[in-house]
Design a protein around this motif. Structure first.
Motif, mmCIF file in Angstrom:
data_model
loop_
_atom_site.group_PDB
_atom_site.id
_atom_site.type_symbol
_atom_site.label_atom_id
_atom_site.label_comp_id
_atom_site.label_asym_id
_atom_site.label_seq_id
_atom_site.Cartn_x
_atom_site.Cartn_y
_atom_site.Cartn_z
ATOM 1 N N MET A 86 0.764 -1.206 -0.110
ATOM 2 C CA MET A 86 0.129 0.370 -0.240
ATOM 3 C C MET A 86 1.067 1.470 -0.031
ATOM 4 S SD MET A 86 -3.250 -1.649 2.166
ATOM 5 C CE MET A 86 -2.675 -0.020 3.989
ATOM 6 N N SER A 87 1.913 1.239 0.200
ATOM 7 C CA SER A 87 3.097 2.549 0.525
ATOM 8 C C SER A 87 3.381 2.999 -1.061
ATOM 9 C CB SER A 87 3.847 2.270 2.139
ATOM 10 O OG SER A 87 4.986 1.452 1.450
ATOM 11 N N ARG A 88 3.664 2.169 -1.868
ATOM 12 C CA ARG A 88 4.303 2.463 -3.010
ATOM 13 C C ARG A 88 3.249 3.130 -3.604
ATOM 14 N NH1 ARG A 88 8.754 -0.996 -5.522
ATOM 15 N NH2 ARG A 88 9.396 -2.372 -3.756
ATOM 16 N N ILE A 106 1.115 5.152 -2.736
ATOM 17 C CA ILE A 106 0.570 6.837 -1.731
ATOM 18 C C ILE A 106 2.324 7.166 -1.988
ATOM 19 C CG2 ILE A 106 0.962 7.827 0.301
ATOM 20 C CD1 ILE A 106 -0.403 5.576 1.955
ATOM 21 N N GLY A 107 3.365 6.720 -1.646
ATOM 22 C CA GLY A 107 4.803 7.696 -2.673
ATOM 23 C C GLY A 107 4.342 7.706 -4.079
ATOM 24 N N HIS A 157 9.254 6.248 0.330
ATOM 25 C CA HIS A 157 8.799 4.782 0.933
ATOM 26 C C HIS A 157 8.877 4.846 1.921
ATOM 27 C CE1 HIS A 157 8.051 0.273 0.373
ATOM 28 N NE2 HIS A 157 8.928 0.025 0.781
ATOM 29 N N SER A 180 6.039 6.660 3.941
ATOM 30 C CA SER A 180 4.469 5.845 3.592
ATOM 31 C C SER A 180 4.366 4.461 4.772
ATOM 32 C CB SER A 180 4.360 5.736 2.328
ATOM 33 O OG SER A 180 4.844 4.767 1.716
ATOM 34 N N ASN A 181 5.514 4.490 4.785
ATOM 35 C CA ASN A 181 5.310 2.539 5.371
ATOM 36 C C ASN A 181 4.858 3.299 7.482
ATOM 37 O OD1 ASN A 181 5.847 0.701 3.433
ATOM 38 N ND2 ASN A 181 7.684 0.496 3.225
ATOM 39 N N MET A 202 4.114 5.825 8.486
ATOM 40 C CA MET A 202 2.557 6.598 8.470
ATOM 41 C C MET A 202 1.812 5.564 8.286
ATOM 42 S SD MET A 202 2.498 9.730 5.567
ATOM 43 C CE MET A 202 1.854 8.919 4.479
ATOM 44 N N LEU A 203 1.635 3.987 8.537
ATOM 45 C CA LEU A 203 0.579 3.309 7.604
ATOM 46 C C LEU A 203 1.182 1.934 8.245
ATOM 47 C CD1 LEU A 203 0.698 2.365 3.136
ATOM 48 C CD2 LEU A 203 -0.771 3.161 5.445
ATOM 49 N N CYS A 247 3.800 8.068 16.115
ATOM 50 C CA CYS A 247 3.602 8.873 14.643
ATOM 51 C C CYS A 247 3.610 9.797 15.615
ATOM 52 C CB CYS A 247 2.306 7.555 13.604
ATOM 53 S SG CYS A 247 3.196 6.042 13.275
ATOM 54 N N PRO A 279 -1.312 10.054 8.467
ATOM 55 C CA PRO A 279 -1.541 9.477 7.454
ATOM 56 C C PRO A 279 -2.787 10.971 6.834
ATOM 57 C CG PRO A 279 -2.944 8.484 8.576
ATOM 58 C CD PRO A 279 -2.603 9.128 9.471
#
Length: 74
Positions: free
Chosen positions: A1-3, A5-6, A13, A16-17, A19-20, A67, A74
């Motif tokens: 899912m992070s890709r 988003i990035g 990357h 975003s990891n 954040m998730l 976070c 996010p």
């Protein structure tokens, strides 16, 4: 899912990891409660005597707090 988003939001990357991580961990706790409980104990947010459910919940809370402290919402 992070890709995605990035790519869409031009976020690194790893960022975003991060954040998730709390949401993905919370989702997957039922499938690996004892493993996340071990992580909580290693992270220092749960005691050895805490039950796995409590410890896993504390681990998710600790990830959310981290976070928030790092302003990685996010």
């Amino acid at each position: 899912m992070s890709r995605p988003i990035g790519a869409h939001f031009h976020v690194a990357h790893g960022l975003s990891n991060a954040m998730l991580f709390p949401a993905v961990t919370a989702f997957s706790v039922p499938a690996a409660e004892s493993r996340y409980a071990d992580c909580a104990r290693a992270f220092g947010v749960a005691a050895d005597g805490d039950g796995d459910a409590l410890a896993a919940g504390r681990f998710v809370e600790a990830l959310r707090d981290m976070c928030e402290d790092l302003d990685l919402q996010p």
